[in-house]
Design a protein around this motif. Structure first.
Motif, PDB file in Angstrom:
ATOM      1  N   LEU A 194      -9.208  -2.010   7.897  1.00 39.58           N
ATOM      2  CA  LEU A 194      -9.336  -2.110   9.354  1.00 39.58           C
ATOM      3  C   LEU A 194      -8.082  -1.610  10.062  1.00 39.58           C
ATOM      4  CD1 LEU A 194     -11.140  -5.554   9.603  1.00 39.58           C
ATOM      5  CD2 LEU A 194     -12.105  -3.276  10.073  1.00 39.58           C
ATOM      6  N   THR A 195      -6.927  -1.894   9.504  1.00 43.16           N
ATOM      7  CA  THR A 195      -5.677  -1.397  10.075  1.00 43.16           C
ATOM      8  C   THR A 195      -5.623   0.119   9.999  1.00 43.16           C
ATOM      9  OG1 THR A 195      -4.524  -3.424   9.464  1.00 43.16           O
ATOM     10  CG2 THR A 195      -3.160  -1.487   9.887  1.00 43.16           C
ATOM     11  N   GLU A 196      -6.081   0.660   8.894  1.00 46.04           N
ATOM     12  CA  GLU A 196      -6.049   2.111   8.684  1.00 46.04           C
ATOM     13  C   GLU A 196      -6.961   2.843   9.671  1.00 46.04           C
ATOM     14  OE1 GLU A 196      -4.910   5.772   7.062  1.00 46.04           O
ATOM     15  OE2 GLU A 196      -3.973   3.796   7.107  1.00 46.04           O
ATOM     16  N   LEU A 197      -8.003   2.189  10.137  1.00 42.98           N
ATOM     17  CA  LEU A 197      -8.880   2.813  11.142  1.00 42.98           C
ATOM     18  C   LEU A 197      -8.107   3.190  12.398  1.00 42.98           C
ATOM     19  CD1 LEU A 197     -12.095   0.625  10.927  1.00 42.98           C
ATOM     20  CD2 LEU A 197     -11.874   3.045  10.325  1.00 42.98           C
ATOM     21  N   HIS A 198      -7.076   2.426  12.712  1.00 45.30           N
ATOM     22  CA  HIS A 198      -6.287   2.685  13.920  1.00 45.30           C
ATOM     23  C   HIS A 198      -5.010   3.477  13.637  1.00 45.30           C
ATOM     24  CE1 HIS A 198      -8.846   0.167  16.365  1.00 45.30           C
ATOM     25  NE2 HIS A 198      -8.836  -0.718  15.395  1.00 45.30           N
ATOM     26  N   ASP A 199      -4.407   3.247  12.483  1.00 46.59           N
ATOM     27  CA  ASP A 199      -3.106   3.858  12.187  1.00 46.59           C
ATOM     28  C   ASP A 199      -3.197   5.259  11.595  1.00 46.59           C
ATOM     29  OD1 ASP A 199      -1.961   1.559  13.085  1.00 46.59           O
ATOM     30  OD2 ASP A 199      -1.448   0.792  11.104  1.00 46.59           O
TER      31      ASP A 199
ATOM     32  N   LEU B  67      -4.448   8.972   6.020  1.00 48.17           N
ATOM     33  CA  LEU B  67      -5.597   9.846   6.209  1.00 48.17           C
ATOM     34  C   LEU B  67      -5.583  10.981   5.184  1.00 48.17           C
ATOM     35  CD1 LEU B  67      -8.036  10.313   8.061  1.00 48.17           C
ATOM     36  CD2 LEU B  67      -6.575  11.794   9.440  1.00 48.17           C
ATOM     37  N   HIS B  68      -6.690  11.154   4.469  1.00 43.00           N
ATOM     38  CA  HIS B  68      -6.877  12.201   3.464  1.00 43.00           C
ATOM     39  C   HIS B  68      -5.919  12.045   2.269  1.00 43.00           C
ATOM     40  CE1 HIS B  68      -9.599  14.174   6.195  1.00 43.00           C
ATOM     41  NE2 HIS B  68      -8.661  14.233   7.116  1.00 43.00           N
TER      42      HIS B  68
ATOM     43  N   ALA C 152       0.859  -1.182   0.000  1.00 50.08           N
ATOM     44  CA  ALA C 152       0.000   0.000   0.000  1.00 50.08           C
ATOM     45  C   ALA C 152       0.893   1.228   0.000  1.00 50.08           C
ATOM     46  CB  ALA C 152      -0.905   0.007   1.231  1.00 50.08           C
ATOM     47  N   GLY C 153       0.495   2.222  -0.772  1.00 47.14           N
ATOM     48  CA  GLY C 153       1.264   3.451  -0.812  1.00 47.14           C
ATOM     49  C   GLY C 153       0.616   4.464  -1.726  1.00 47.14           C
ATOM     50  N   THR C 154       1.144   5.659  -1.710  1.00 49.78           N
ATOM     51  CA  THR C 154       0.593   6.730  -2.542  1.00 49.78           C
ATOM     52  C   THR C 154       1.337   6.883  -3.863  1.00 49.78           C
ATOM     53  OG1 THR C 154       1.977   8.352  -1.420  1.00 49.78           O
ATOM     54  CG2 THR C 154      -0.246   8.023  -0.539  1.00 49.78           C
ATOM     55  N   GLU C 155       2.484   6.255  -3.999  1.00 51.17           N
ATOM     56  CA  GLU C 155       3.302   6.407  -5.202  1.00 51.17           C
ATOM     57  C   GLU C 155       3.482   5.098  -5.963  1.00 51.17           C
ATOM     58  OE1 GLU C 155       4.343   9.402  -6.239  1.00 51.17           O
ATOM     59  OE2 GLU C 155       3.405  10.309  -4.487  1.00 51.17           O
TER      60      GLU C 155
END
Length: 57
Positions: A40-45, A49-50, A18-21
């Protein structure tokens, strides 16, 4: 021409990136279970975000 990816019904593997680039290839596959794990991991980490995220195998 833009590359795409295939969502599979396979099991969770935990082997995704996972990444933006990241760049997708024409053969990129990722299971729905791995996408769910990332979400689900992103909900905590809140690492992404945005931000627009690419998830691939």
């Amino acid at each position: 021409m833009r590359a795409g990816f295939v969502l599979t019904n396979g099991p969770r593997t935990g082997r995704y990136h996972a990444g933006t680039e990241l760049r997708l290839s024409f053969t990129a596959k990722v299971s729905r279970a791995d996408i769910a794990e990332f979400m689900l991991t992103e909900l905590h980490d809140n690492a992404y975000l945005h931000r627009a995220v690419v998830i691939t195998s």
